[in-house]
Scaffold this active site. Structure first.
Site, PDB file in Angstrom:
ATOM      1  N   TYR A  15       0.893  -1.094   0.188  1.00  0.00           N
ATOM      2  CA  TYR A  15       0.043   0.102   0.032  1.00  0.00           C
ATOM      3  C   TYR A  15       1.017   1.282   0.058  1.00  0.00           C
ATOM      4  CZ  TYR A  15      -3.874  -2.981   0.969  1.00  0.00           C
ATOM      5  OH  TYR A  15      -4.829  -4.014   0.715  1.00  0.00           O
ATOM      6  N   ASP A 244     -13.309 -16.773   8.993  1.00  0.00           N
ATOM      7  CA  ASP A 244     -12.062 -16.305   8.583  1.00  0.00           C
ATOM      8  C   ASP A 244     -11.249 -16.095  10.081  1.00  0.00           C
ATOM      9  OD1 ASP A 244      -9.511 -15.002   8.009  1.00  0.00           O
ATOM     10  OD2 ASP A 244     -10.604 -13.592   6.586  1.00  0.00           O
ATOM     11  N   LYS A 273      -1.403 -16.519   8.821  1.00  0.00           N
ATOM     12  CA  LYS A 273      -0.361 -15.571   9.959  1.00  0.00           C
ATOM     13  C   LYS A 273       0.404 -16.523  10.796  1.00  0.00           C
ATOM     14  CE  LYS A 273      -3.100 -11.275   9.248  1.00  0.00           C
ATOM     15  NZ  LYS A 273      -2.204 -10.532   8.424  1.00  0.00           N
TER      16      LYS A 273
END
Length: 423
Positions: A15, A244, A273
């Site tokens: 980003y 999720d 993760k």
């Protein structure tokens, strides 16, 4: 010396702009809960490298697992072959996750595990002779990843992916949960999602949500009773539930999996993760026998997905060591202590100018500002105080490694207090 000028001219960071690139800080090494800049300064990593390094950095047990596996084989294709690290890992995941989840598909990143979950849901209904059940229902303020299928389930308004709207599948979005964690959930709180499911269940393949904690979409904590009600609605209207748990899995909220707060089990569960303790990239998607059997009795006869690095032996080996290290520790007490310390030490910010809310859950502490923060100025202030955080929008938050000491956590929260009180 690290060539920062080359980095600035040629390397795209997450980003970021290459026309006006943000500052990046050169890291030389990492140890324990600290990352060390090239100039020698050590920063307490309050982000756990985007929520993944549960045990901190340079952990001997994880290093040994990689070294031992590397000497045998670092990689082998998973098509037509298998190996002990993958089998051991999948045994652990089946044993640890909520009871009906029995089948495991390994992949190489969290976003891909969401793509896999979506494909499982769609292929299941196609195999059941109901290809019209091809839509997903997600939550406002939700976030599920940056690949195209995952992007399509992120909040299309407040999320980061509206530029791609015309290219993405069009799904349905229910209002974000309003009852906070610990609060009861009334009929009115689920009226919006109930209406959407009632009106669209014949075309709905699945509801996808982040259980209890909406992460990158707003760091919001919601009532477990809301999740219970959504599970009941999915059962009532024959819609699959995808949970999720990429951000919340393996203890972050005080339960091993966030679904446990509501005592429910999804039909499909995604993990990533923390799976390897932040050492190597690996993800998993689990599903029930019902979903797996439904897929495999359909037209294709197989599940139509197969990443090249699926079931990488080194990643599986370090995941096994990571899970063992977590389970043999008193992680529940540690998370409880971190939660209490975050509550106590961030509390003064509740009355600070410009602060909208302060909230904690497990090893997550969030300060929500009334206006977006100046990331560059704030990060520089935190770094000067020996702390690394990555704020976004109005949110300044921490998800520290579980092994952070009380003294290190006090340094982290103190830096947050001082920096935010002077904005």
């Amino acid at each position: 010396m690290i060539d920062l000028e080359f980095d600035k001219q040629h390397i795209w960071h997450p980003y970021s702009s290459l026309i006006n690139p943000p500052p990046v800080y050169p890291i030389a090494r990492a140890e324990g809960v600290r990352i060390y800049l090239e100039d020698g300064r050590g920063l307490i990593d309050g982000m756990s490298s985007w929520w993944s390094t549960l045990h901190g950095y340079n952990v001997p047990e994880l290093n040994a697992a990689m070294q031992n596996q590397m000497e045998k084989m670092s990689h082998v294709m998973f098509g037509g072959l298998t190996h002990e690290p993958a089998i051991e890992l999948c045994k652990k995941l089946v044993a640890l996750t909520p009871e009906p989840l029995q089948k495991v598909f390994l992949s190489d990143s969290g976003s891909v595990s969401v793509e896999v979950a979506i494909k499982m849901a769609l292929q299941y209904w196609h195999s059941q002779g109901k290809p019209e059940k091809s839509k997903l229902l997600a939550l406002r303020n939700g976030y599920h990843g940056d690949t195209f299928g995952a992007m399509a389930t992120c909040d299309p308004v407040t999320g980061m992916h509206h530029l791609f709207a015309k290219m993405l599948p069009q799904h349905l979005f229910a209002p974000a949960p309003t009852p906070k964690f610990g609060e009861p959930c009334a009929d009115s709180d689920t009226a919006g999602i109930q209406q959407l499911i009632e009106q669209n269940h014949e075309s709905l393949a699945a509801v996808i949500l982040e259980p209890i904690v909406q992460g990158a979409g707003g760091m919001r904590f919601y009532s477990p009773e809301y999740l219970q009600r959504v599970r009941a609605l999915c059962d009532q209207y024959d819609v699959l539930l995808i949970a999720d748990e990429i951000a919340t899995g393996f203890g972050r909220t005080g339960k091993l999996f966030a679904c446990e707060h509501a005592e429910i089990s999804p039909d499909i569960l995604t993990l990533g993760k923390t799976l390897t303790g932040g050492v190597l990239t690996l993800a998993a998607t689990l599903c029930t026998d019902k979903v797996a059997n439904g897929i495999c009795t359909g037209e294709a006869g197989v599940f139509m997905h197969g990443p090249t690095f699926m079931g990488n032996p080194m990643a599986c080996a370090v995941a096994n060591a990571n899970i063992d290290l977590l389970l043999k520790s008193d992680w529940k007490l540690r998370i409880s202590d971190i939660e209490q310390q975050l509550q106590n030490e961030l509390a003064p910010l509740k009355n600070a100018p410009g602060v909208a809310d302060v909230r904690t859950l497990g090893a997550i502490g969030v300060v929500e500002m009334q206006q977006p923060v100046d990331n560059k100025t704030l990060q520089e202030s935190l770094i000067e105080q020996g702390v690394w955080l990555r704020p976004f929008g109005k949110l300044v938050y921490t998800m520290p490694p579980y092994v952070i000491s009380p003294e290190e956590l006090t340094q982290l929260t103190g830096a947050m207090n001082r920096s935010l009180s002077t904005l």
